[in-house]
Design a protein around this motif. Structure first.
Motif, mmCIF file in Angstrom:
data_model
loop_
_atom_site.group_PDB
_atom_site.id
_atom_site.type_symbol
_atom_site.label_atom_id
_atom_site.label_comp_id
_atom_site.label_asym_id
_atom_site.label_seq_id
_atom_site.Cartn_x
_atom_site.Cartn_y
_atom_site.Cartn_z
ATOM 1 N N ARG A 73 0.820 -1.214 0.000
ATOM 2 C CA ARG A 73 0.000 0.000 0.000
ATOM 3 C C ARG A 73 0.859 1.272 0.000
ATOM 4 O O ARG A 73 0.584 2.207 -0.780
ATOM 5 N N PRO A 74 1.921 1.351 0.832
ATOM 6 C CA PRO A 74 2.761 2.560 0.775
ATOM 7 C C PRO A 74 3.388 2.790 -0.593
ATOM 8 O O PRO A 74 3.542 3.931 -1.025
ATOM 9 N N VAL A 75 3.755 1.697 -1.276
ATOM 10 C CA VAL A 75 4.322 1.826 -2.626
ATOM 11 C C VAL A 75 3.301 2.456 -3.565
ATOM 12 O O VAL A 75 3.607 3.390 -4.316
ATOM 13 N N ALA A 76 2.065 1.951 -3.523
ATOM 14 C CA ALA A 76 1.013 2.483 -4.392
ATOM 15 C C ALA A 76 0.703 3.936 -4.052
ATOM 16 O O ALA A 76 0.510 4.770 -4.959
ATOM 17 N N GLU A 77 0.662 4.272 -2.772
ATOM 18 C CA GLU A 77 0.338 5.641 -2.367
ATOM 19 C C GLU A 77 1.422 6.612 -2.807
ATOM 20 O O GLU A 77 1.121 7.713 -3.294
ATOM 21 N N ARG A 78 2.688 6.232 -2.629
ATOM 22 C CA ARG A 78 3.778 7.127 -3.061
ATOM 23 C C ARG A 78 3.743 7.343 -4.565
ATOM 24 O O ARG A 78 4.077 8.432 -5.052
ATOM 25 N N ALA A 79 3.361 6.301 -5.302
ATOM 26 C CA ALA A 79 3.328 6.407 -6.765
ATOM 27 C C ALA A 79 2.027 7.013 -7.278
ATOM 28 O O ALA A 79 1.902 7.280 -8.471
ATOM 29 N N GLY A 80 1.053 7.206 -6.381
ATOM 30 C CA GLY A 80 -0.232 7.753 -6.783
ATOM 31 C C GLY A 80 -1.058 6.800 -7.631
ATOM 32 O O GLY A 80 -1.787 7.231 -8.530
ATOM 33 N N ARG A 81 -0.962 5.499 -7.329
ATOM 34 C CA ARG A 81 -1.673 4.488 -8.108
ATOM 35 C C ARG A 81 -2.857 3.935 -7.319
ATOM 36 O O ARG A 81 -2.852 3.893 -6.083
ATOM 37 N N ARG A 82 -3.846 3.488 -8.039
ATOM 38 C CA ARG A 82 -5.003 2.864 -7.406
ATOM 39 C C ARG A 82 -4.551 1.598 -6.679
ATOM 40 O O ARG A 82 -3.758 0.808 -7.213
ATOM 41 N N PHE A 83 -5.094 1.387 -5.485
ATOM 42 C CA PHE A 83 -4.711 0.221 -4.688
ATOM 43 C C PHE A 83 -5.948 -0.590 -4.342
ATOM 44 O O PHE A 83 -6.969 -0.045 -3.902
ATOM 45 N N LEU A 84 -5.855 -1.911 -4.565
ATOM 46 C CA LEU A 84 -6.941 -2.831 -4.234
ATOM 47 C C LEU A 84 -6.376 -4.021 -3.482
ATOM 48 O O LEU A 84 -5.251 -4.464 -3.758
#
Length: 501
Positions: A116-127
């Motif tokens: 989740r932190p990886v997706a948030e830093r990259a600004g990507r949708r997370f599921l």
């Protein structure tokens, strides 16, 4: 729900609907169950859109049925699957997510904290997988076979990992070639113990099983004792692994009591095929496994970029130290530095072409152009053809050592050194040297009995088996050798042991 052009493996699954597909620690699913689960993932990814139109979806799940549901769901939504490695640290996961420009990141609950932190830093949708599987199925788009299906990242043993783009047509060719060559049927049952971010586990084991309507048992992680228990059960027909796995299975066999050894050996004899690949199989290991199991391991050769290209035969002679013959539909040639085919018995660069060869390196046009010559993929491996069978001499970049005016195969030297009773495993590298050009250096793992002898003593022993210019000039004893997730020794890391010294 109608679907006029589903991905090929999904189309086939409908014909096996009521058959068991996957047996995992958290459930047993039929092919119909997988179709339902993947339809739910597809609906979650689409979120009202008609198609992902080739958007990349990076996902991280432990080996199990959720992996299949997500992979198929990405494909059914018109996306490109980017499997992540459960063994990789956060920094390497982030590298792949960013390099692939993944639109969405999916994580099993086990990996939410890291992904989740990886997706948030990259600004990507997370599921999460739980969220995706809770969505009701809906309409899915047509999927063209010529379109991209998957990006697998190379192991990065000679540089930063590159994304290898394979189309649905490439995957069909890779799978059908092996299904035909190795005689897969719906009556087969195999055990998956390999990582699912690598072509060996994804294509050779999982995809071939599911293409055939067979059963794939999946362990959440490799465990020698659990693997032996499954083999002892007598329910498997095929088993595929890497030399590191076979070495650990041999160790567990040797540690077992006599009664269990008999059960282990009997379980092996019930299988119709056992395969080794992804790294060179030492001849001593092949012979020891044959003593234990009655099987001559089928060794084959492939790469992330091409699937499998060469294989010893299912029926016929399996030559120790050889990776066999070209597979059906695969063209191979051995050429000199100018790309001219060489005569049999002459070493040269191995090149491949055919429908299984990848489309391109993701957003690396220069690397893609360099990888091909006249329509042939340049594997980077040096090989020699002997009586029609191909024998690998190693990677041009790390396994061919130029020392004292000679070209030497590191793999040949390693095969000889493994015969020493004190050496369990070894890795030979060439290190820059003013006198020799490159000097032959060897890092070894002790066999666990007598200590590894000093260099001079080892040279004396090897001198009866190797030409003088092939003798090691430097020695390091290590525990263990540096390896990647597939158990392949990372030669650049080995070289650092000597460069630093």
């Amino acid at each position: 729900m109608t679907q006029t052009a589903a991905p090929p493996i999904v189309q086939r699954a409908a014909g096996f609907a009521d058959r068991t597909a996957v047996v995992a620690h958290n459930g047993t699913l039929t092919y119909a169950d997988l179709l339902d689960a993947s339809a739910r993932v597809a609906a979650a990814l689409l979120d009202g859109r008609a198609s992902l139109d080739g958007a990349r979806v990076a996902f991280l799940t432990p080996p199990g049925w959720e992996y299949v549901a997500v992979q198929w769901g990405v494909w059914r939504a018109g996306g490109v699957a980017v499997p992540l490695a459960v063994s990789h640290p956060e920094a390497e996961l982030e590298y792949v997510v960013l390099d692939a420009d993944a639109e969405t990141v999916i994580a099993h609950p086990e990996f939410i904290a890291v992904l989740r932190p990886v997706a948030e830093r990259a600004g990507r949708r997370f599921l999460t997988t739980d969220e995706a599987l809770a969505v009701a199925p809906g309409a899915v788009p047509d999927v063209a076979e010529s379109g991209p299906a998957m990006i697998i990242y190379t192991s990065g043993t000679t540089g930063r990992p590159k994304g290898v783009v394979s189309t649905h047509a490439n995957l069909r060719a890779q799978v059908t070639t092996l299904v035909d060559a190795w005689g897969w049927t719906a009556d087969d049952r195999t055990l998956l113990v390999l990582p699912l971010h690598h072509v060996h586990g994804i294509v050779n084991v999982l995809a071939c099983t599911l293409w055939s309507g067979a059963v794939c048992e999946i362990l959440p992680r490799f465990d020698a004792d659990e693997t032996w228990r499954t083999i002892e059960s007598g329910r498997l027909t095929l088993f595929m692994a890497v030399p590191t796995v076979y070495r650990k299975l041999i160790g567990a066999f040797d540690a077992a009591d006599e009664a269990r050894r008999e059960r282990m050996a009997a379980g092996c004899r019930g299988l119709r095929l056992m395969v080794s690949g992804s790294a060179a199989l030492p001849v001593q290991m092949l012979e020891r496994w044959r003593e234990i199991s009655g099987h001559t391991l089928l060794e084959r050769y492939g790469m992330t970029e091409i699937g499998m290209a060469l294989s010893n035969p299912l029926h016929g002679e399996r030559r120790p130290g050889s990776v066999g013959l070209p597979l059906p539909g695969v063209q191979t040639q051995v050429v000199d530095d100018e790309g001219r085919p060489v005569e049999a018995g002459t070493p040269g660069d191995l090149e491949i072409r055919g429908p299984s060869v990848f489309a391109d390196y993701w957003r690396r046009p220069e690397a893609t152009a360099e990888a091909f010559r006249g329509g042939w993929f340049r594997s980077g491996d040096v090989a020699v053809v002997e009586d029609g069978y191909y024998r690998l001499l190693g990677r041009r970049s790390v396994d061919i050592i130029k020392t004292g005016g000679f070209k030497v195969s590191a793999l040949e030297i390693e095969e000889v050194l493994r015969e020493h009773p004190a050496i369990g495993e070894c890795a030979v590298v060439g290190i820059g040297d003013e006198e020799w050009g490159e000097r032959v250096c060897v890092a070894v793992e002790a066999a666990g009995g007598d200590p590894v002898p000093p260099l001079a003593e080892l040279q004396g022993w090897a001198r009866q088996r190797l030409a003088p210019y092939k003798l090691p000039r430097d020695l390091r004893v290590v525990d263990p050798l540096p390896r990647n997730a597939m158990g392949k020794v990372m030669k650049p890391e080995v070289a650092k042991l000597f460069a630093a010294g």
